[in-house]
Design a protein around this motif. Structure first.
Motif, PDB file in Angstrom:
ATOM      1  N   PRO A 276       0.827  -1.213   0.000  1.00 45.54           N
ATOM      2  CA  PRO A 276       0.000   0.000   0.000  1.00 45.54           C
ATOM      3  C   PRO A 276       0.853   1.251   0.000  1.00 45.54           C
ATOM      4  N   GLY A 277       0.200   2.399  -0.214  1.00 46.06           N
ATOM      5  CA  GLY A 277       0.898   3.676  -0.203  1.00 46.06           C
ATOM      6  C   GLY A 277       1.372   4.071   1.186  1.00 46.06           C
ATOM      7  N   THR A 278       2.279   5.060   1.216  1.00 44.53           N
ATOM      8  CA  THR A 278       2.870   5.495   2.484  1.00 44.53           C
ATOM      9  C   THR A 278       2.895   7.011   2.634  1.00 44.53           C
ATOM     10  N   LEU A 279       2.330   7.733   1.677  1.00 43.63           N
ATOM     11  CA  LEU A 279       2.421   9.192   1.728  1.00 43.63           C
ATOM     12  C   LEU A 279       1.108   9.806   1.266  1.00 43.63           C
ATOM     13  N   ARG A 280       0.564  10.707   2.092  1.00 40.16           N
ATOM     14  CA  ARG A 280      -0.662  11.418   1.716  1.00 40.16           C
ATOM     15  C   ARG A 280      -0.321  12.549   0.759  1.00 40.16           C
ATOM     16  N   ALA A 281      -1.157  12.713  -0.255  1.00 44.49           N
ATOM     17  CA  ALA A 281      -0.937  13.784  -1.227  1.00 44.49           C
ATOM     18  C   ALA A 281      -2.265  14.175  -1.860  1.00 44.49           C
ATOM     19  N   ILE A 282      -2.327  15.411  -2.339  1.00 43.18           N
ATOM     20  CA  ILE A 282      -3.484  15.869  -3.105  1.00 43.18           C
ATOM     21  C   ILE A 282      -3.010  16.147  -4.525  1.00 43.18           C
ATOM     22  N   ILE A 283      -3.548  15.381  -5.467  1.00 45.07           N
ATOM     23  CA  ILE A 283      -3.149  15.486  -6.866  1.00 45.07           C
ATOM     24  C   ILE A 283      -4.397  15.678  -7.705  1.00 45.07           C
ATOM     25  N   GLU A 284      -4.395  16.751  -8.518  1.00 42.68           N
ATOM     26  CA  GLU A 284      -5.561  17.055  -9.342  1.00 42.68           C
ATOM     27  C   GLU A 284      -6.838  17.126  -8.502  1.00 42.68           C
ATOM     28  N   GLY A 285      -6.695  17.651  -7.277  1.00 44.03           N
ATOM     29  CA  GLY A 285      -7.834  17.807  -6.394  1.00 44.03           C
ATOM     30  C   GLY A 285      -8.262  16.547  -5.677  1.00 44.03           C
ATOM     31  N   GLU A 286      -7.554  15.428  -5.874  1.00 38.69           N
ATOM     32  CA  GLU A 286      -7.907  14.164  -5.247  1.00 38.69           C
ATOM     33  C   GLU A 286      -6.956  13.867  -4.092  1.00 38.69           C
ATOM     34  N   ALA A 287      -7.508  13.544  -2.922  1.00 44.50           N
ATOM     35  CA  ALA A 287      -6.704  13.145  -1.772  1.00 44.50           C
ATOM     36  C   ALA A 287      -6.341  11.671  -1.921  1.00 44.50           C
ATOM     37  N   LEU A 288      -5.044  11.391  -2.069  1.00 50.60           N
ATOM     38  CA  LEU A 288      -4.577  10.035  -2.328  1.00 50.60           C
ATOM     39  C   LEU A 288      -3.479   9.652  -1.343  1.00 50.60           C
ATOM     40  N   ILE A 289      -3.287   8.341  -1.202  1.00 55.32           N
ATOM     41  CA  ILE A 289      -2.122   7.814  -0.500  1.00 55.32           C
ATOM     42  C   ILE A 289      -1.228   7.195  -1.568  1.00 55.32           C
ATOM     43  N   ILE A 290      -0.097   7.812  -1.808  1.00 59.24           N
ATOM     44  CA  ILE A 290       0.766   7.409  -2.916  1.00 59.24           C
ATOM     45  C   ILE A 290       1.990   6.665  -2.404  1.00 59.24           C
ATOM     46  N   GLY A 291       2.744   6.113  -3.347  1.00 62.21           N
ATOM     47  CA  GLY A 291       3.953   5.365  -3.012  1.00 62.21           C
ATOM     48  C   GLY A 291       3.748   3.871  -3.024  1.00 62.21           C
ATOM     49  N   GLY A 292       2.508   3.429  -3.185  1.00 58.70           N
ATOM     50  CA  GLY A 292       2.226   1.997  -3.223  1.00 58.70           C
ATOM     51  C   GLY A 292       2.237   1.460  -4.644  1.00 58.70           C
ATOM     52  N   ASP A 293       1.973   0.163  -4.759  1.00 61.06           N
ATOM     53  CA  ASP A 293       1.924  -0.481  -6.066  1.00 61.06           C
ATOM     54  C   ASP A 293       0.740   0.032  -6.880  1.00 61.06           C
ATOM     55  N   ILE A 294       0.878  -0.083  -8.202  1.00 64.94           N
ATOM     56  CA  ILE A 294      -0.224   0.212  -9.114  1.00 64.94           C
ATOM     57  C   ILE A 294      -0.508  -1.051  -9.909  1.00 64.94           C
ATOM     58  N   LEU A 295      -1.716  -1.581  -9.739  1.00 60.64           N
ATOM     59  CA  LEU A 295      -2.120  -2.785 -10.470  1.00 60.64           C
ATOM     60  C   LEU A 295      -2.342  -2.455 -11.940  1.00 60.64           C
ATOM     61  N   LEU A 296      -1.707  -3.244 -12.818  1.00 57.54           N
ATOM     62  CA  LEU A 296      -1.874  -3.057 -14.257  1.00 57.54           C
ATOM     63  C   LEU A 296      -2.663  -4.198 -14.898  1.00 57.54           C
ATOM     64  N   GLU A 297      -2.399  -5.436 -14.422  1.00 60.01           N
ATOM     65  CA  GLU A 297      -3.077  -6.607 -14.975  1.00 60.01           C
ATOM     66  C   GLU A 297      -3.318  -7.631 -13.876  1.00 60.01           C
ATOM     67  N   VAL A 298      -4.396  -8.400 -14.026  1.00 61.48           N
ATOM     68  CA  VAL A 298      -4.673  -9.551 -13.167  1.00 61.48           C
ATOM     69  C   VAL A 298      -5.039 -10.712 -14.071  1.00 61.48           C
ATOM     70  N   GLN A 299      -4.311 -11.805 -13.945  1.00 65.73           N
ATOM     71  CA  GLN A 299      -4.519 -12.982 -14.807  1.00 65.73           C
ATOM     72  C   GLN A 299      -4.441 -12.609 -16.287  1.00 65.73           C
ATOM     73  N   GLY A 300      -3.571 -11.661 -16.604  1.00 64.00           N
ATOM     74  CA  GLY A 300      -3.415 -11.230 -17.989  1.00 64.00           C
ATOM     75  C   GLY A 300      -4.482 -10.291 -18.492  1.00 64.00           C
ATOM     76  N   ILE A 301      -5.438  -9.942 -17.626  1.00 65.63           N
ATOM     77  CA  ILE A 301      -6.527  -9.023 -18.007  1.00 65.63           C
ATOM     78  C   ILE A 301      -6.134  -7.615 -17.585  1.00 65.63           C
ATOM     79  N   PRO A 302      -5.971  -6.692 -18.522  1.00 66.94           N
ATOM     80  CA  PRO A 302      -5.537  -5.341 -18.146  1.00 66.94           C
ATOM     81  C   PRO A 302      -6.638  -4.549 -17.442  1.00 66.94           C
ATOM     82  N   ILE A 303      -6.223  -3.719 -16.498  1.00 64.72           N
ATOM     83  CA  ILE A 303      -7.146  -2.777 -15.874  1.00 64.72           C
ATOM     84  C   ILE A 303      -7.502  -1.730 -16.929  1.00 64.72           C
ATOM     85  N   MET A 304      -8.813  -1.501 -17.114  1.00 67.37           N
ATOM     86  CA  MET A 304      -9.253  -0.580 -18.157  1.00 67.37           C
ATOM     87  C   MET A 304     -10.088   0.547 -17.569  1.00 67.37           C
ATOM     88  N   GLU A 305     -10.144   1.641 -18.298  1.00 65.35           N
ATOM     89  CA  GLU A 305     -10.844   2.836 -17.837  1.00 65.35           C
ATOM     90  C   GLU A 305     -12.327   2.603 -17.653  1.00 65.35           C
TER      91      GLU A 305
END
Length: 344
Positions: A276-305
């Motif tokens: 998980p993330g370790t740092l609080r930040a506000i980016i583009e007006g969104e309060a996020l916890i950043i520094g963690g992993d970003i999931l791109l695919e699961v079982q070869g299925i890409p994360i889509m918009e």
């Protein structure tokens, strides 16, 4: 002739005096179902306030309802999704450990399994929310602001279909109600006047932070379909979808990804090694916890918009059996990596 007329008059009078069976008073319905309502107490890791960037264990509180004789409890997903420990409290004060069986954040419903049943357990019945009409009187039992087993009464204000209320909960049908809902009510049952569950409390919309007459409750039919009629699955991830400008800010190699905000202990996410993330930040007006992993695919299925991939991934994972391998592709420290584990 006179006798016949008298007999007809007597028949009319008797028919007119036969009143319909009186409805059960609300006070009696409340007593009948209140024992099935529970308080859901959790602990989960959160980022501490301040510059230390430490994860600390924080208490959480919601409501729920016992729905079966084998110890199944319905509640809201956001109450338990990344909970490390869950304890269910009954009306008599008895505390029983529980674990997540299934949780669907995009519908905000979850199913818990009690470690054991309390003595003289009472469970409530799921009603048919398709038969509920706008204008009907309903009541909610829960723990608003920690005040356990509080009754509030109101009406069904509207029936809201999927993708019409809150973008983060896009897969649920909701009842809108003016029955008071406050923090702590989440996950609690909404009953019809016969004492049947017709919804699970999700959230309220408010500008002041207090209740303003707009509460939203997942319909019982939706909760039933997701939690009882499908294969169970719980990821243990609290994530934030990165799309558009945010995807570019995080330098994603594809149009969308899921930023890992939190991970529950003893979950699939922890088992596979997601961070998980370790740092609080506000980016583009969104309060996020950043520094963690970003999931791109699961079982070869890409994360889509479109979020359709989330549904496909969930269905794929829910059908895997013990011993099956799960693979995910992540972005960690700017580099793509693959993680894998096997289902116990």
């Amino acid at each position: 002739m006179r006798t016949r007329i008298l007999m007809m008059l007597v028949g009319v009078l008797l028919a007119g005096s036969a009143a319909p069976a009186a409805a059960e008073p609300l006070s009696q319905v409340f007593k009948r179902v209140n024992n099935a309502v529970v308080v859901v107490r959790t602990t989960q890791k959160q980022m501490a306030a301040g510059p230390e960037r430490q994860l600390v264990s924080m208490p959480g509180l919601g409501s729920g309802v016992l729905i079966s004789a084998d110890g199944k409890v319905m509640t809201a997903s956001h109450v338990v999704q990344i909970a490390d420990d869950i304890t269910v409290e009954f009306l008599n004060g008895e505390l029983i450990p529980a674990k997540v069986v299934s949780s669907e954040p995009t519908a905000d419903v979850a199913l818990l399994q009690l470690a054991r049943l309390p003595a003289n357990a009472v469970f409530a019945t799921l009603g048919d929310s398709e038969k509920v009409e706008v204008g009907e009187e309903v009541f909610i039992i829960g723990a608003p602001l920690g005040l356990t087993h509080t009754l509030t009464v109101g009406h069904i204000s509207a029936h809201r279909n999927q993708n019409t209320v809150y973008s983060g909960i896009s897969r649920s049908d909701f009842f809108q109600t003016d029955a008071a809902i406050n923090p702590g009510n989440s996950g609690g049952p909404m009953f019809n006047m016969q004492g049947q569950i017709v919804g699970i409390v999700s959230h309220m919309l408010s500008k002041s932070g207090g209740f303003e007459g707009m509460g939203f409750v997942v319909t019982s039919d939706m909760a039933r379909r997701i939690l009882l009629e499908r294969s169970p699955f719980w990821s243990g991830i609290h994530g934030y979808m990165l799309i558009g400008e945010l995807a570019r800010v995080f330098n994603l190699p594809q149009p969308a990804g899921l930023l890992v905000q939190g991970v529950a202990s003893k979950s699939f996410a922890e088992q596979i090694g997601l961070r998980p993330g370790t740092l609080r930040a506000i980016i583009e007006g969104e309060a996020l916890i950043i520094g963690g992993d970003i999931l791109l695919e699961v079982q070869g299925i890409p994360i889509m918009e479109s979020k359709k991939s989330t549904k496909v991934i969930r269905e794929e994972l829910s059908h895997l059996r013990s011993g099956a391998e799960i693979k995910v592709t992540i972005l960690r420290d700017g580099k793509k990596q693959e993680l894998s584990t096997r289902i116990p």
